[in-house]
Scaffold this motif. Structure first.
Motif, PDB file in Angstrom:
ATOM      1  N   THR A 118       0.819  -1.219   0.000  1.00  0.00           N
ATOM      2  CA  THR A 118       0.000   0.000   0.000  1.00  0.00           C
ATOM      3  C   THR A 118       0.850   1.264   0.000  1.00  0.00           C
ATOM      4  O   THR A 118       1.670   1.488   0.896  1.00  0.00           O
ATOM      5  CB  THR A 118      -0.937   0.016   1.220  1.00  0.00           C
ATOM      6  N   PHE A 119       0.634   2.091  -1.024  1.00  0.00           N
ATOM      7  CA  PHE A 119       1.248   3.412  -1.122  1.00  0.00           C
ATOM      8  C   PHE A 119       0.207   4.455  -0.723  1.00  0.00           C
ATOM      9  O   PHE A 119      -0.932   4.407  -1.192  1.00  0.00           O
ATOM     10  CB  PHE A 119       1.714   3.684  -2.551  1.00  0.00           C
ATOM     11  N   THR A 120       0.597   5.389   0.151  1.00  0.00           N
ATOM     12  CA  THR A 120      -0.328   6.431   0.597  1.00  0.00           C
ATOM     13  C   THR A 120       0.284   7.806   0.407  1.00  0.00           C
ATOM     14  O   THR A 120       1.431   8.040   0.796  1.00  0.00           O
ATOM     15  CB  THR A 120      -0.694   6.244   2.083  1.00  0.00           C
ATOM     16  N   ASP A 121      -0.460   8.702  -0.215  1.00  0.00           N
ATOM     17  CA  ASP A 121      -0.082  10.105  -0.331  1.00  0.00           C
ATOM     18  C   ASP A 121      -0.909  10.860   0.701  1.00  0.00           C
ATOM     19  O   ASP A 121      -2.113  11.070   0.524  1.00  0.00           O
ATOM     20  CB  ASP A 121      -0.371  10.631  -1.742  1.00  0.00           C
ATOM     21  N   LEU A 122      -0.276  11.235   1.791  1.00  0.00           N
ATOM     22  CA  LEU A 122      -0.996  11.823   2.911  1.00  0.00           C
ATOM     23  C   LEU A 122      -1.460  13.245   2.639  1.00  0.00           C
ATOM     24  O   LEU A 122      -2.413  13.718   3.249  1.00  0.00           O
ATOM     25  CB  LEU A 122      -0.118  11.780   4.160  1.00  0.00           C
ATOM     26  N   LEU A 123      -0.804  13.941   1.722  1.00  0.00           N
ATOM     27  CA  LEU A 123      -1.222  15.297   1.385  1.00  0.00           C
ATOM     28  C   LEU A 123      -2.512  15.286   0.562  1.00  0.00           C
ATOM     29  O   LEU A 123      -3.435  16.061   0.815  1.00  0.00           O
ATOM     30  CB  LEU A 123      -0.112  16.023   0.621  1.00  0.00           C
ATOM     31  N   LYS A 171      11.469  -1.677  15.046  1.00  0.00           N
ATOM     32  CA  LYS A 171      12.655  -0.856  14.814  1.00  0.00           C
ATOM     33  C   LYS A 171      12.301   0.320  13.916  1.00  0.00           C
ATOM     34  O   LYS A 171      11.538   0.168  12.955  1.00  0.00           O
ATOM     35  CB  LYS A 171      13.766  -1.690  14.150  1.00  0.00           C
ATOM     36  N   VAL A 172      12.828   1.497  14.245  1.00  0.00           N
ATOM     37  CA  VAL A 172      12.669   2.686  13.412  1.00  0.00           C
ATOM     38  C   VAL A 172      14.056   3.167  13.023  1.00  0.00           C
ATOM     39  O   VAL A 172      14.893   3.445  13.891  1.00  0.00           O
ATOM     40  CB  VAL A 172      11.916   3.810  14.152  1.00  0.00           C
ATOM     41  N   THR A 173      14.328   3.262  11.735  1.00  0.00           N
ATOM     42  CA  THR A 173      15.627   3.728  11.246  1.00  0.00           C
ATOM     43  C   THR A 173      15.447   5.064  10.553  1.00  0.00           C
ATOM     44  O   THR A 173      14.770   5.149   9.509  1.00  0.00           O
ATOM     45  CB  THR A 173      16.241   2.716  10.265  1.00  0.00           C
ATOM     46  N   GLU A 174      16.007   6.115  11.139  1.00  0.00           N
ATOM     47  CA  GLU A 174      15.943   7.429  10.502  1.00  0.00           C
ATOM     48  C   GLU A 174      16.963   7.476   9.374  1.00  0.00           C
ATOM     49  O   GLU A 174      18.148   7.210   9.579  1.00  0.00           O
ATOM     50  CB  GLU A 174      16.232   8.531  11.521  1.00  0.00           C
ATOM     51  N   MET A 175      16.516   7.777   8.177  1.00  0.00           N
ATOM     52  CA  MET A 175      17.399   7.805   7.020  1.00  0.00           C
ATOM     53  C   MET A 175      16.718   8.540   5.875  1.00  0.00           C
ATOM     54  O   MET A 175      15.505   8.770   5.906  1.00  0.00           O
ATOM     55  CB  MET A 175      17.746   6.374   6.566  1.00  0.00           C
ATOM     56  N   THR A 176      17.501   8.904   4.889  1.00  0.00           N
ATOM     57  CA  THR A 176      16.939   9.506   3.695  1.00  0.00           C
ATOM     58  C   THR A 176      16.339   8.410   2.823  1.00  0.00           C
ATOM     59  O   THR A 176      17.006   7.433   2.496  1.00  0.00           O
ATOM     60  CB  THR A 176      18.019  10.253   2.890  1.00  0.00           C
ATOM     61  N   VAL A 177      15.067   8.555   2.499  1.00  0.00           N
ATOM     62  CA  VAL A 177      14.379   7.579   1.654  1.00  0.00           C
ATOM     63  C   VAL A 177      14.246   8.175   0.257  1.00  0.00           C
ATOM     64  O   VAL A 177      13.606   9.214   0.080  1.00  0.00           O
ATOM     65  CB  VAL A 177      12.991   7.222   2.226  1.00  0.00           C
ATOM     66  N   GLU A 178      14.866   7.531  -0.713  1.00  0.00           N
ATOM     67  CA  GLU A 178      14.837   8.022  -2.084  1.00  0.00           C
ATOM     68  C   GLU A 178      13.441   7.839  -2.692  1.00  0.00           C
ATOM     69  O   GLU A 178      12.706   6.925  -2.316  1.00  0.00           O
ATOM     70  CB  GLU A 178      15.872   7.282  -2.935  1.00  0.00           C
ATOM     71  N   PRO A 179      13.068   8.691  -3.651  1.00  0.00           N
ATOM     72  CA  PRO A 179      11.747   8.586  -4.285  1.00  0.00           C
ATOM     73  C   PRO A 179      11.441   7.206  -4.856  1.00  0.00           C
ATOM     74  O   PRO A 179      10.295   6.749  -4.799  1.00  0.00           O
ATOM     75  CB  PRO A 179      11.821   9.639  -5.395  1.00  0.00           C
ATOM     76  N   LYS A 180      12.446   6.509  -5.377  1.00  0.00           N
ATOM     77  CA  LYS A 180      12.202   5.189  -5.973  1.00  0.00           C
ATOM     78  C   LYS A 180      11.771   4.163  -4.923  1.00  0.00           C
ATOM     79  O   LYS A 180      11.155   3.149  -5.259  1.00  0.00           O
ATOM     80  CB  LYS A 180      13.441   4.686  -6.705  1.00  0.00           C
ATOM     81  N   ALA A 181      12.102   4.438  -3.648  1.00  0.00           N
ATOM     82  CA  ALA A 181      11.682   3.542  -2.570  1.00  0.00           C
ATOM     83  C   ALA A 181      10.257   3.821  -2.123  1.00  0.00           C
ATOM     84  O   ALA A 181       9.747   3.170  -1.213  1.00  0.00           O
ATOM     85  CB  ALA A 181      12.632   3.667  -1.380  1.00  0.00           C
ATOM     86  N   LEU A 182       9.616   4.800  -2.771  1.00  0.00           N
ATOM     87  CA  LEU A 182       8.226   5.146  -2.466  1.00  0.00           C
ATOM     88  C   LEU A 182       7.375   5.054  -3.743  1.00  0.00           C
ATOM     89  O   LEU A 182       6.383   5.770  -3.904  1.00  0.00           O
ATOM     90  CB  LEU A 182       8.146   6.554  -1.884  1.00  0.00           C
ATOM     91  N   THR A 183       7.772   4.146  -4.635  1.00  0.00           N
ATOM     92  CA  THR A 183       7.051   3.972  -5.896  1.00  0.00           C
ATOM     93  C   THR A 183       5.760   3.191  -5.668  1.00  0.00           C
ATOM     94  O   THR A 183       5.782   2.098  -5.090  1.00  0.00           O
ATOM     95  CB  THR A 183       7.918   3.220  -6.915  1.00  0.00           C
ATOM     96  N   PRO A 184       4.620   3.706  -6.093  1.00  0.00           N
ATOM     97  CA  PRO A 184       3.344   2.989  -5.903  1.00  0.00           C
ATOM     98  C   PRO A 184       3.333   1.666  -6.657  1.00  0.00           C
ATOM     99  O   PRO A 184       3.966   1.543  -7.714  1.00  0.00           O
ATOM    100  CB  PRO A 184       2.303   3.960  -6.486  1.00  0.00           C
ATOM    101  N   PRO A 185       2.631   0.667  -6.151  1.00  0.00           N
ATOM    102  CA  PRO A 185       2.491  -0.599  -6.885  1.00  0.00           C
ATOM    103  C   PRO A 185       1.706  -0.369  -8.173  1.00  0.00           C
ATOM    104  O   PRO A 185       0.917   0.565  -8.270  1.00  0.00           O
ATOM    105  CB  PRO A 185       1.725  -1.494  -5.901  1.00  0.00           C
ATOM    106  N   LYS A 186       1.927  -1.239  -9.163  1.00  0.00           N
ATOM    107  CA  LYS A 186       1.303  -1.035 -10.470  1.00  0.00           C
ATOM    108  C   LYS A 186       0.568  -2.270 -10.997  1.00  0.00           C
ATOM    109  O   LYS A 186      -0.160  -2.191 -11.981  1.00  0.00           O
ATOM    110  CB  LYS A 186       2.365  -0.619 -11.489  1.00  0.00           C
ATOM    111  N   LYS A 187       0.745  -3.400 -10.333  1.00  0.00           N
ATOM    112  CA  LYS A 187       0.182  -4.649 -10.836  1.00  0.00           C
ATOM    113  C   LYS A 187      -1.237  -4.862 -10.311  1.00  0.00           C
ATOM    114  O   LYS A 187      -1.514  -4.619  -9.145  1.00  0.00           O
ATOM    115  CB  LYS A 187       1.066  -5.821 -10.404  1.00  0.00           C
TER     116      LYS A 187
END
Length: 258
Positions: free
Chosen positions: A111-116, A209-225
Motif C-alpha cells: 500500500t502506497f499512501t499520499d498523505l497530502l 525498529k525505526v531507522t531514521e534515514m533519507t528515503v529516495e523517491p524510488k523507494a516510495l514507488t506505488p504498486p502497479k500490478k
C-alpha cells in the motif's frame, strides 16, 4: 517580593520550554520495521460452530499440537515527504495447512499512501486474483486518550476507533514522527502509528525498529500490478464472489478491507 519570584519562575519555565522545543528532534524520513502477530488458536476457534464442529474440532486439536499459537509476519513502512509505502516481507516457511490460507492470517497488501492528497494505491492479493485498488484514504474518527506506552523507543499515545461498522481498532502513535501514516491503510492521527491492534480479531501490528534515514523517491514507488478498481467496485466484486460463503464471507471481507 512574591510577585517578583513568580515572574522570575514564569520566565525560567518559559525559557526551559522554549529550549526543549528547540532541541526536540523529529523524524520525517526513514524505514519502520513492523511485526504482525496473529493468535491462530483464537482465530480458528471462532470458525468452529455446531454445524462443523464434528470435523473441525478434531482438526483444531491436531493443529494446536503441531503449530505455534502465534503467527508472526514481517513488513516495512518507508516514509518521506508525506508519502508512505507499506510492504509485506514474504514468509520464508509458510505453514498452517488449511487454516494457513485464511485471508485474515496473511498479508495481502502493498500500500502506497499520499498523505497530502489523502489518497492511496494498494496492490491487493485476493485469493488467486490481484487488484490494484485506488481511492481516498479511509476517514477514521479517532478518539485520542491519555494512555501512553513505549514502542521501539518512542513514546506513543493511544487512540481508539471503529471501522467497517463493527471492527474495533486501538492505535498507538508518536508525535516524534510527525507523519500521519501507519501500517496497512491506517492513517489520520497527529503522528506515525507504531502500534495497532484489532482486539476482537486477535491481530496486532507493532514496530520493532525505526531507522531514521533519507528515503529516495524510488523507494516510495506505488504498486502497479493488478486489475484497477476503487473501494466500491472491489466490494461489489467480493460480495458477488462470496455470496454463498456464509459466515466465512464476513471474515474474508474484513481481511480484504484492511
Amino acid at each position: 517580593m512574591k510577585n517578583i519570584i513568580f515572574s522570575l519562575t514564569a520566565i525560567l519555565l518559559s525559557t526551559v520550554n522554549l529550549s526543549f522545543g528547540q532541541n526536540a528532534h523529529f523524524v520525517t524520513s526513514g524505514v519502520i520495521e513492523f511485526e504482525k502477530t496473529i493468535n491462530m488458536f483464537a482465530v480458528f476457534q471462532k470458525g468452529i460452530n455446531k454445524d462443523n464442529e464434528s470435523f473441525l474440532q478434531p482438526a483444531f486439536e491436531s493443529y494446536k499440537k503441531n503449530q505455534p499459537q502465534f503467527k508472526k509476519l514481517k513488513s516495512t513502512l518507508n516514509f518521506a515527504d508525506s508519502k508512505t509505502l507499506f510492504t509485506p516481507i514474504e514468509e520464508e516457511n509458510p505453514n498452517g495447512g488449511f487454516w494457513g490460507n485464511d485471508a485474515m492470517v496473511k498479508q495481502n497488501n502493498i500500500t502506497f499512501t499520499d498523505l497530502l492528497s489523502q489518497s492511496f494505491i494498494s496492490q491487493k492479493k485476493v485469493f488467486e486474483e490481484t487488484f490494484l485498488l485506488k481511492d481516498s484514504t479511509r476517514n477514521i474518527h479517532w478518539k485520542i486518550t491519555d494512555e501512553t506506552r513505549d514502542i521501539a523507543g518512542y513514546t506513543c499515545r493511544r487512540a481508539n476507533a471503529l471501522i467497517l461498522d463493527s471492527v474495533y481498532v486501538v492505535a498507538f502513535y508518536t508525535e516524534q514522527i510527525p507523519v500521519p501514516g501507519g501500517p496497512e491503510s491506517f492513517t489520520g492521527l497527529p503522528g506515525m502509528i507504531l502500534g495497532l491492534a484489532l482486539p476482537h480479531e486477535n491481530i496486532t501490528w507493532f514496530a520493532t525498529k525505526v531507522t531514521e534515514m533519507t528515503v529516495e523517491p524510488k523507494a516510495l514507488t506505488p504498486p502497479k500490478k493488478g486489475k484497477p478498481v476503487n473501494n466500491k467496485e472491489l466490494r461489489k466484486t467480493l460480495d458477488a464472489a462470496m455470496n454463498d460463503w456464509g459466515n466465512y464471507a464476513q471474515a474474508s471481507l474484513k481481511a480484504f478491507s484492511l
